[in-house]
Scaffold this motif. Structure first.
Motif, PDB file in Angstrom:
ATOM      1  N   CYS A 117       4.290   7.324  28.821  1.00  0.00           N
ATOM      2  CA  CYS A 117       4.680   8.604  28.202  1.00  0.00           C
ATOM      3  C   CYS A 117       6.195   9.056  27.798  1.00  0.00           C
ATOM      4  CB  CYS A 117       4.349   9.706  29.027  1.00  0.00           C
ATOM      5  SG  CYS A 117       2.327  10.083  29.110  1.00  0.00           S
ATOM      6  N   ASP A 118       6.988   8.858  28.686  1.00  0.00           N
ATOM      7  CA  ASP A 118       8.444   8.657  28.512  1.00  0.00           C
ATOM      8  C   ASP A 118       8.958   8.064  27.265  1.00  0.00           C
ATOM      9  OD1 ASP A 118       9.264  10.501  30.408  1.00  0.00           O
ATOM     10  OD2 ASP A 118       9.753   9.233  32.034  1.00  0.00           O
ATOM     11  N   TYR A 119       8.470   6.684  27.144  1.00  0.00           N
ATOM     12  CA  TYR A 119       9.014   6.240  25.978  1.00  0.00           C
ATOM     13  C   TYR A 119       8.515   6.916  24.724  1.00  0.00           C
ATOM     14  CZ  TYR A 119      10.434   2.050  28.243  1.00  0.00           C
ATOM     15  OH  TYR A 119      11.283   0.930  28.852  1.00  0.00           O
ATOM     16  N   MET A 120       7.107   7.543  24.691  1.00  0.00           N
ATOM     17  CA  MET A 120       6.554   8.157  23.437  1.00  0.00           C
ATOM     18  C   MET A 120       7.292   9.335  23.503  1.00  0.00           C
ATOM     19  SD  MET A 120       2.502   7.659  24.355  1.00  0.00           S
ATOM     20  CE  MET A 120       2.023   8.878  22.779  1.00  0.00           C
ATOM     21  N   LYS A 121       7.792  10.277  24.248  1.00  0.00           N
ATOM     22  CA  LYS A 121       8.395  11.092  24.164  1.00  0.00           C
ATOM     23  C   LYS A 121       9.922  11.064  23.702  1.00  0.00           C
ATOM     24  CE  LYS A 121       7.684  12.998  28.363  1.00  0.00           C
ATOM     25  NZ  LYS A 121       7.673  13.800  29.542  1.00  0.00           N
ATOM     26  N   GLY A 122      10.642   9.990  24.269  1.00  0.00           N
ATOM     27  CA  GLY A 122      11.963   9.524  23.783  1.00  0.00           C
ATOM     28  C   GLY A 122      11.646   9.124  22.282  1.00  0.00           C
ATOM     29  N   GLY A 123      10.706   8.364  21.897  1.00  0.00           N
ATOM     30  CA  GLY A 123      10.566   8.039  20.493  1.00  0.00           C
ATOM     31  C   GLY A 123      10.196   9.068  19.705  1.00  0.00           C
ATOM     32  N   LEU A 124       9.505  10.176  20.004  1.00  0.00           N
ATOM     33  CA  LEU A 124       9.415  11.231  19.243  1.00  0.00           C
ATOM     34  C   LEU A 124      10.522  12.046  18.811  1.00  0.00           C
ATOM     35  CD1 LEU A 124       5.909  12.906  20.786  1.00  0.00           C
ATOM     36  CD2 LEU A 124       6.310  12.160  18.353  1.00  0.00           C
ATOM     37  N   ILE A 125      11.461  12.417  19.931  1.00  0.00           N
ATOM     38  CA  ILE A 125      12.550  13.075  19.684  1.00  0.00           C
ATOM     39  C   ILE A 125      13.835  12.294  18.725  1.00  0.00           C
ATOM     40  CG2 ILE A 125      14.542  14.023  21.089  1.00  0.00           C
ATOM     41  CD1 ILE A 125      12.658  14.851  23.236  1.00  0.00           C
ATOM     42  N   LEU A 126      13.867  10.851  19.180  1.00  0.00           N
ATOM     43  CA  LEU A 126      14.663  10.114  18.082  1.00  0.00           C
ATOM     44  C   LEU A 126      14.159   9.927  16.925  1.00  0.00           C
ATOM     45  CD1 LEU A 126      15.341   7.230  20.568  1.00  0.00           C
ATOM     46  CD2 LEU A 126      17.041   8.982  20.056  1.00  0.00           C
ATOM     47  N   LEU A 127      12.776  10.229  16.586  1.00  0.00           N
ATOM     48  CA  LEU A 127      12.548  10.160  15.161  1.00  0.00           C
ATOM     49  C   LEU A 127      12.467  11.767  14.507  1.00  0.00           C
ATOM     50  CD1 LEU A 127      10.740   8.225  13.331  1.00  0.00           C
ATOM     51  CD2 LEU A 127       8.453   9.404  14.275  1.00  0.00           C
ATOM     52  N   ALA A 128      12.325  12.582  15.338  1.00  0.00           N
ATOM     53  CA  ALA A 128      12.774  13.936  14.870  1.00  0.00           C
ATOM     54  C   ALA A 128      14.129  14.167  14.325  1.00  0.00           C
ATOM     55  CB  ALA A 128      12.274  15.038  15.805  1.00  0.00           C
ATOM     56  N   THR A 129      14.937  13.276  15.369  1.00  0.00           N
ATOM     57  CA  THR A 129      16.454  13.595  15.093  1.00  0.00           C
ATOM     58  C   THR A 129      16.800  12.698  13.622  1.00  0.00           C
ATOM     59  OG1 THR A 129      16.989  13.188  17.361  1.00  0.00           O
ATOM     60  CG2 THR A 129      18.898  12.542  15.882  1.00  0.00           C
ATOM     61  N   LEU A 130      16.140  11.699  13.346  1.00  0.00           N
ATOM     62  CA  LEU A 130      16.162  11.029  11.908  1.00  0.00           C
ATOM     63  C   LEU A 130      15.662  11.955  10.993  1.00  0.00           C
ATOM     64  CD1 LEU A 130      16.642   8.459  10.353  1.00  0.00           C
ATOM     65  CD2 LEU A 130      14.515   7.599  10.894  1.00  0.00           C
TER      66      LEU A 130
END
Length: 241
Positions: free
Chosen positions: A88-101
């Protein structure tokens, strides 16, 4: 996974598993505080102080979290809680980094609002799965005699983050570009996931195959139990308001 029994000790911080859970939760909760603060103010900033949009964002995220938390409870009862946490933490981190892009690729204000709403809703669903697993893990990694001490440390952590985390969020929001702040939050979640990957405890897989019918039955039992706990129900209702 190399299972290890829950341990008893004078101070729970001497336990490797507890340190991993505690600091993983600390970094994850700090990231969540920073992100929630930043998104709320950024929506106001780019929408011309449109409080309705900000309120709608918070309401949708809260509603999704409420729906997915019972599902997270069912999953946490049957699957490895530490694995649920780091995934879940990897998913949340990935979502936010993707949103940043995406914020960099699509500079319009309407696109930014749509991206933040999408990430907020998806992130709330992931948090609904994460929170019950994290809350139920402590009894699996410390002995019952040490559980009160462990819970006390977690309570102090949450109380301090509720104050210092918001202050830090305000400072960083004013000092950093929004994309850099989001990137920092995404990295926080990823680091939390790395910490949680090394948690080892005695997990016994459920012999029952999880089905939709069984999941609904378990959620129904949980709701019936809550209805009988008046103090807990009063607290839940207060939090919802």
């Amino acid at each position: 996974m190399n299972d290890a029994p829950a341990e008893k000790t004078a101070n729970v911080f001497s336990l490797r598993n507890f340190r991993l859970v505690f600091f993983g939760a600390l970094v994850s909760e700090l990231g969540a505080t920073l992100y929630s603060f930043a998104v709320s103010f950024y929506i106001l900033e780019i929408s011309g102080n449109n409080a309705f949009l900000q309120g709608l964002y918070l309401a949708l995220c809260g509603g999704v979290l409420l729906v997915f938390t019972p599902i997270g409870g069912v999953l946490g009862d049957r699957y490895d809680k530490a694995r649920i946490m780091f995934v879940c933490d990897y998913m949340k981190g990935g979502l936010i980094l993707l949103a940043t892009l995406f914020l960099a690729l699509f500079p319009s204000q309407s696109a930014h609002i749509a991206i933040l709403f999408a990430v907020g809703i998806l992130g709330s669903a992931v948090s609904g799965v994460f929170d019950p697993a994290a809350g139920a893990l402590l009894p699996s990694i410390v002995e019952e005699d040490s559980l009160q001490q462990a819970n006390a440390y977690f309570s102090v952590k949450s109380a301090l983050l509720g104050i210092l985390g918001v202050v830090l969020a305000g400072i960083l929001y004013g000092a950093l570009p929004i994309r850099l702040l989001f990137m920092l939050v995404g990295v926080c979640f990823v680091l939390s996931g790395v910490s949680e990957m090394f948690i080892r405890y005695a997990h016994t897989p459920s012999g029952e195959k999880l089905t939709v019918r069984l999941a609904l039955s378990d959620m129904g039992e949980g709701l019936r139990y809550l209805r009988g706990q008046k103090a807990v129900m009063a607290l839940v209702i207060s939090i919802l308001f």
